[in-house]
Design an enzyme around this catalytic site. Structure first.
Site, PDB file in Angstrom:
ATOM      1  N   ASP A   1       0.702  -1.162  -0.161  1.00 40.38           N
ATOM      2  CA  ASP A   1      -0.044   0.099   0.018  1.00 40.38           C
ATOM      3  C   ASP A   1       0.871   1.362   0.039  1.00 40.38           C
ATOM      4  O   ASP A   1       0.521   2.255   0.493  1.00 40.38           O
ATOM      5  CB  ASP A   1      -0.901   0.024   1.163  1.00 40.38           C
ATOM      6  CG  ASP A   1      -2.072  -1.229   1.008  1.00 40.38           C
ATOM      7  OD1 ASP A   1      -1.972  -2.119   0.228  1.00 40.38           O
ATOM      8  OD2 ASP A   1      -2.502  -1.197   2.104  1.00 40.38           O
TER       9      ASP A   1
ATOM     10  N   LYS B   1      -6.509  -4.581  -3.143  1.00 45.54           N
ATOM     11  CA  LYS B   1      -6.784  -5.374  -1.726  1.00 45.54           C
ATOM     12  C   LYS B   1      -7.961  -4.509  -1.174  1.00 45.54           C
ATOM     13  O   LYS B   1      -7.825  -3.362  -0.798  1.00 45.54           O
ATOM     14  CB  LYS B   1      -6.038  -5.621  -0.947  1.00 45.54           C
ATOM     15  CG  LYS B   1      -5.124  -4.465  -0.237  1.00 45.54           C
ATOM     16  CD  LYS B   1      -3.848  -4.874   0.347  1.00 45.54           C
ATOM     17  CE  LYS B   1      -3.765  -4.611   2.001  1.00 45.54           C
ATOM     18  NZ  LYS B   1      -4.006  -3.463   2.309  1.00 45.54           N
TER      19      LYS B   1
ATOM     20  N   CYS C   1      -2.155  -2.398   7.860  1.00 41.92           N
ATOM     21  CA  CYS C   1      -2.210  -3.260   6.859  1.00 41.92           C
ATOM     22  C   CYS C   1      -0.884  -4.282   6.727  1.00 41.92           C
ATOM     23  O   CYS C   1      -0.950  -5.461   6.396  1.00 41.92           O
ATOM     24  CB  CYS C   1      -2.194  -2.629   5.524  1.00 41.92           C
ATOM     25  SG  CYS C   1      -3.696  -2.066   5.118  1.00 41.92           S
TER      26      CYS C   1
HETATM   27  N1  TIU Z   1      -2.794   0.331   4.136  1.00 41.01           N
HETATM   28  C1  TIU Z   1      -3.149   0.474   5.468  1.00 41.01           C
HETATM   29  O1  TIU Z   1      -2.448   0.477   6.456  1.00 41.01           O
HETATM   30  N2  TIU Z   1      -4.280   1.009   5.544  1.00 41.01           N
HETATM   31  C2  TIU Z   1      -4.779   2.070   6.510  1.00 41.01           C
HETATM   32  O2  TIU Z   1      -6.149   2.444   6.502  1.00 41.01           O
HETATM   33  N3  TIU Z   1      -3.906   2.329   7.392  1.00 41.01           N
HETATM   34  C3  TIU Z   1      -4.146   3.280   8.547  1.00 41.01           C
HETATM   35  O3  TIU Z   1      -3.248   3.500   9.258  1.00 41.01           O
HETATM   36  N4  TIU Z   1      -5.198   3.939   8.353  1.00 41.01           N
END
Ligand code: TIU
Length: 235
Positions: free
Chosen positions: A24, A129, A162
């Site tokens: 991400d 995802k 994530c």
């Molecule tokens: N990729 C991921 O960690 N998504 C989130 O929403 N993380 C946050 O810390 N908000």
């Protein structure tokens, strides 16, 4: 087997069965105006992950290590978005709303894409995802099985969300995870530190923790093609 210096003990890297997983590293989390900022976070806190990840990615590509990128995101009709996730946080900009980088966390929108510094190249997997974990409702398990992967070098953001969810999912699927401290990041530095400690505690209950320099020092270039006597030239 090459050893990567790691905690709680060195990690035996099998390059043939390993992949670099980059979770991400999207504009929506790392740049202003996206999902991360709409949740009230300072996105600048994630940017120190970019330079070490960029260096690691270059070495991974040169050594032939398989690379998998993930992007958190939803179909444009939001049919894969639970209402519980959509309304969570009561943010000013919710998933699917129009923001400065397009619709928040929607597949195909500029904000949902990978940051230019780490943009995928041909031959790398890119997985969209809908959840926090990279295995939930994705093709990742099929990719892992098809390639016979048993090790993931885990990087990306955010460490306690994530990254952690994915490490836990992978661990329960029989995959060893090596999480890199300088290539993962959080909006909450104390959560980052604690999340990493949680991975390596209890003898490595979820995996190992290391850093990019240790992996770079261990990765080897692919073997040069064998000299073919019938080609007549000397190597
Ligand atoms: N990729 C991921 O960690 N998504 C989130 O929403 N993380 C946050 O810390 N908000």
């Amino acid at each position: 087997m090459p050893q990567v210096t790691a905690s709680p003990y060195d990690f035996e890297l099998d390059q043939e069965k390993a992949a670099l997983l980059i979770i991400d590293m999207q504009r929506d989390f790392v740049e202003p105006g996206g999902f991360g900022e709409s949740l009230g976070n300072d996105v600048a806190l994630l940017r120190p992950t970019i330079a070490p990840l960029r260096a690691l990615l270059a070495v991974a590509r040169a050594s032939g290590l398989f690379v998998i990128h993930t992007r958190e995101g939803h179909k444009s009709d939001l049919s894969d978005l639970h209402e519980t996730k959509r309304v969570r946080g009561r943010a000013p900009l919710m998933i699917g709303d129009e923001g400065p980088m397009g619709r928040i966390l929607v597949i195909g929108e500029p904000g949902q894409d990978i940051i230019p510094e780490l943009y995928p190249v041909a031959g790398e997997a890119v997985i969209d995802k809908p959840g926090k974990g990279a295995f939930y409702n994705t093709e990742l398990a099929d990719i892992v099985a098809a390639r016979g992967l048993t090790q993931l070098i885990v990087t990306g953001v955010t460490t306690e969300v994530c990254v952690h969810t994915t490490v836990r999912e992978a661990n329960d699927r029989g995959i060893d995870c090596l999480v890199l401290s300088d290539c993962t990041g959080s909006y909450f530095p104390e959560f980052h530190e604690t999340a990493l400690r949680m991975v390596a505690a209890q003898g490595g209950i979820f995996g190992w923790v290391s850093d990019s320099a240790s992996v770079i020092a261990t990765l080897t270039a692919p073997a040069a093609p064998a000299f073919r006597k019938d080609m007549g030239a000397t190597p």
